[in-house]
Design an enzyme around this catalytic site. Structure first.
Site, PDB file in Angstrom:
ATOM      1  N   SER A   1      -0.767 -37.649  31.126  1.00 50.35           N
ATOM      2  CA  SER A   1      -0.520 -36.367  30.471  1.00 50.35           C
ATOM      3  C   SER A   1      -0.997 -36.388  29.025  1.00 50.35           C
ATOM      4  O   SER A   1      -0.864 -37.388  28.318  1.00 50.35           O
ATOM      5  CB  SER A   1       0.980 -36.046  30.508  1.00 50.35           C
ATOM      6  OG  SER A   1       1.286 -34.947  29.675  1.00 50.35           O
TER       7      SER A   1
ATOM      8  N   TYR B   1      -4.895 -30.156  27.538  1.00 51.56           N
ATOM      9  CA  TYR B   1      -4.714 -28.729  27.321  1.00 51.56           C
ATOM     10  C   TYR B   1      -5.832 -28.254  26.396  1.00 51.56           C
ATOM     11  O   TYR B   1      -6.278 -28.997  25.521  1.00 51.56           O
ATOM     12  CB  TYR B   1      -3.360 -28.436  26.668  1.00 51.56           C
ATOM     13  CG  TYR B   1      -2.166 -28.803  27.509  1.00 51.56           C
ATOM     14  CD1 TYR B   1      -1.743 -27.986  28.551  1.00 51.56           C
ATOM     15  CD2 TYR B   1      -1.441 -29.967  27.247  1.00 51.56           C
ATOM     16  CE1 TYR B   1      -0.639 -28.327  29.325  1.00 51.56           C
ATOM     17  CE2 TYR B   1      -0.344 -30.318  28.012  1.00 51.56           C
ATOM     18  CZ  TYR B   1       0.054 -29.487  29.046  1.00 51.56           C
ATOM     19  OH  TYR B   1       1.147 -29.832  29.805  1.00 51.56           O
TER      20      TYR B   1
ATOM     21  N   THR C   1      -5.289 -28.422  32.309  1.00 52.74           N
ATOM     22  CA  THR C   1      -4.200 -27.548  32.747  1.00 52.74           C
ATOM     23  C   THR C   1      -4.370 -26.168  32.131  1.00 52.74           C
ATOM     24  O   THR C   1      -4.523 -26.033  30.919  1.00 52.74           O
ATOM     25  CB  THR C   1      -2.840 -28.150  32.350  1.00 52.74           C
ATOM     26  OG1 THR C   1      -2.655 -29.386  33.053  1.00 52.74           O
ATOM     27  CG2 THR C   1      -1.698 -27.206  32.706  1.00 52.74           C
TER      28      THR C   1
ATOM     29  N   LYS D   1      -6.529 -27.518  36.810  1.00 53.40           N
ATOM     30  CA  LYS D   1      -5.168 -27.546  37.345  1.00 53.40           C
ATOM     31  C   LYS D   1      -4.411 -26.299  36.914  1.00 53.40           C
ATOM     32  O   LYS D   1      -4.484 -25.895  35.756  1.00 53.40           O
ATOM     33  CB  LYS D   1      -4.436 -28.793  36.846  1.00 53.40           C
ATOM     34  CG  LYS D   1      -3.000 -28.932  37.325  1.00 53.40           C
ATOM     35  CD  LYS D   1      -2.381 -30.207  36.779  1.00 53.40           C
ATOM     36  CE  LYS D   1      -0.969 -30.425  37.308  1.00 53.40           C
ATOM     37  NZ  LYS D   1      -0.016 -29.410  36.800  1.00 53.40           N
TER      38      LYS D   1
ATOM     39  N   HIS E   1       2.981 -25.200  38.510  1.00 55.19           N
ATOM     40  CA  HIS E   1       3.571 -26.014  37.442  1.00 55.19           C
ATOM     41  C   HIS E   1       4.987 -26.463  37.803  1.00 55.19           C
ATOM     42  O   HIS E   1       5.894 -26.507  36.962  1.00 55.19           O
ATOM     43  CB  HIS E   1       3.587 -25.257  36.114  1.00 55.19           C
ATOM     44  CG  HIS E   1       3.397 -26.130  34.915  1.00 55.19           C
ATOM     45  ND1 HIS E   1       2.174 -26.316  34.327  1.00 55.19           N
ATOM     46  CD2 HIS E   1       4.272 -26.890  34.194  1.00 55.19           C
ATOM     47  CE1 HIS E   1       2.306 -27.144  33.286  1.00 55.19           C
ATOM     48  NE2 HIS E   1       3.571 -27.500  33.191  1.00 55.19           N
TER      49      HIS E   1
END
Length: 401
Positions: free
Chosen positions: A117, A140, A166, A263, A287
């Site tokens: 992440s 992100y 994402t 994603k 999510h």
């Protein structure tokens, strides 16, 4: 004698993911467990992510030789030992010290990819150094694109295989149960502060001696001294970009020539657009029920996306996977593979690295058993004729029409 889940602390005695979940709940302070567990608003989507699997009933074959079975799957031309991977989850340092490293090592030992992440408390460099790791990086697209470009350069230098971007968090979901633990942003109320004191093992593991874990991949995005989980909250909220569009995916595609996975899509038309923009894979996802309450589950939209795709991209999905049979159902309906989120975190919280490995092992064993009981010796033999439910079978038949 009344049935009950194992009430002890030995994670090795957990028979399934639900028992690991209960162990995690007992070990973690309430606020930490709630961060992992909760969903948006009334948690309708969160609950549907689990209940949807019950509607897919199976019709096994018998008198087939299943003495030798293989769970191998190819992702982007490379073999993984299992058709699932560890998906990106943030703040894992709040579950146990070096949580991401524990998960990464468990994934490497299992021969499956690990997706780090962007909001991790372990650096990309430390993950890339794990022996045998197959690491992918989740990012992100923050407002400060220079930071994103620098992060991509770090990924390039480390020769990682894929970037997973994402796209469904440009606006934060409303996680009410999580909010109730605080009197103001990231300041626990009295009840939760007292609850933390009731978990001395967690305090010594997570907070001693360095205090609240710090983000390790946000670098220049955060003001000096604001890289702790608490200090970064307002800075990250300001960096969310609600103007995010496919033009931004095109920009990322231009600067990143490795595998690019988008994603957070759930609508089939977005899968069509992903093909147009040269994306290598998609993760169908709501999510984990943490953004839009009332959203369709990834499993429900999977068959139509698979029909549109016709093998051109890899199709992954996440959301609610707790059993090996859940994974088999996703593969039957056209998935290339599955991302595991909470299931791995329950194992991590219950038993650190060995607990995470036990969670992977549970899913491996259950999937292997499901494969054999369906009368299959390999994942390629999971075909739509093994689905009994008329609705789901009709959708699966469309994939192959």
């Amino acid at each position: 004698m009344q049935r009950r889940l194992y009430p002890g602390r030995d994670f090795r005695r957990a028979q399934n993911i639900e028992e690991l979940r209960e162990m995690a709940r007992r070990r973690l302070p309430n606020f930490s467990f709630e961060y992992v567990e909760g969903g948006a608003d009334d948690e309708f989507t969160l609950k549907r992510n689990r209940s949807i699997f019950e509607s897919v009933t199976l019709q096994p074959r018998t008198l087939r030789d299943v003495g030798q079975r293989s769970l191998e799957r190819s992702f982007f031309g490379r073999t993984a030992q299992l058709p699932f991977m560890i998906g990106p989850t943030g703040f894992n340092g709040l579950l146990t010290r070096d949580g991401d490293l524990h998960l990464a090592r468990a994934a490497a030992d299992a021969g499956i990819p690990f997706v780090l992440s962007n909001a991790s408390t372990t650096s990309i460099e430390d993950i890339a150094a794990v022996d045998g790791i197959r690491a992918w990086m989740q990012i992100y697209l923050y407002r400060t694109r220079d930071h994103v470009a620098k992060l991509v350069e770090r990924v390039k230098r480390l020769n990682l295989e894929a970037i997973v971007v994402t796209t469904d968090s440009a606006i934060f979901g409303n996680r009410e149960w999580d909010k109730r633990n605080y009197v103001r942003p990231l300041q626990l109320d009295l009840r939760n502060r007292l609850d933390v004191l009731c978990h001395p093992e967690w305090i010594w593991d997570v907070l001693v001696p360095n205090g609240v874990p710090r983000f390790r991949n946000l670098g220049d995005l955060l003001p000096p001294g604001k890289d702790s989980v608490k200090g970064a909250a307002s800075a990250l909220a300001a960096e969310l970009d609600p103007t995010l569009s496919w033009d931004d995916i095109a920009w990322l595609r231009d600067i990143w020539h490795g595998k690019l996975i988008v994603k957070g899509m759930i609508h089939p038309d977005d899968a069509r657009l992903a093909l147009q923009y040269g994306v290598d894979g998609v993760v169908l996802s709501n999510h984990g029920g943490r953004q839009l309450d009332g959203a369709v589950s990834a499993l429900e939209t999977l068959p139509e996306v698979a029909r549109i795709n016709q093998g051109r991209m890899q199709i992954f999905l996440d959301g609610g996977f707790r059993r090996g049979s859940d994974i088999a159902k996703a593969l039957l309906l056209g998935a290339s593979g599955v991302l595991i989120g909470r299931a791995g975190l329950y194992g991590l919280a219950a038993g650190k690295g060995p607990g995470a490995a036990h969670a992977i092992g549970i899913l491996r064993t259950e999937l292997d058993r499901t494969l054999g009981l369906l009368g299959c010796s390999s994942l390629e033999e999971l075909t739509y004729d093994l689905i009994h439910s008329a609705h789901w079978r009709a959708l699966a038949e469309r994939i192959r029409a």
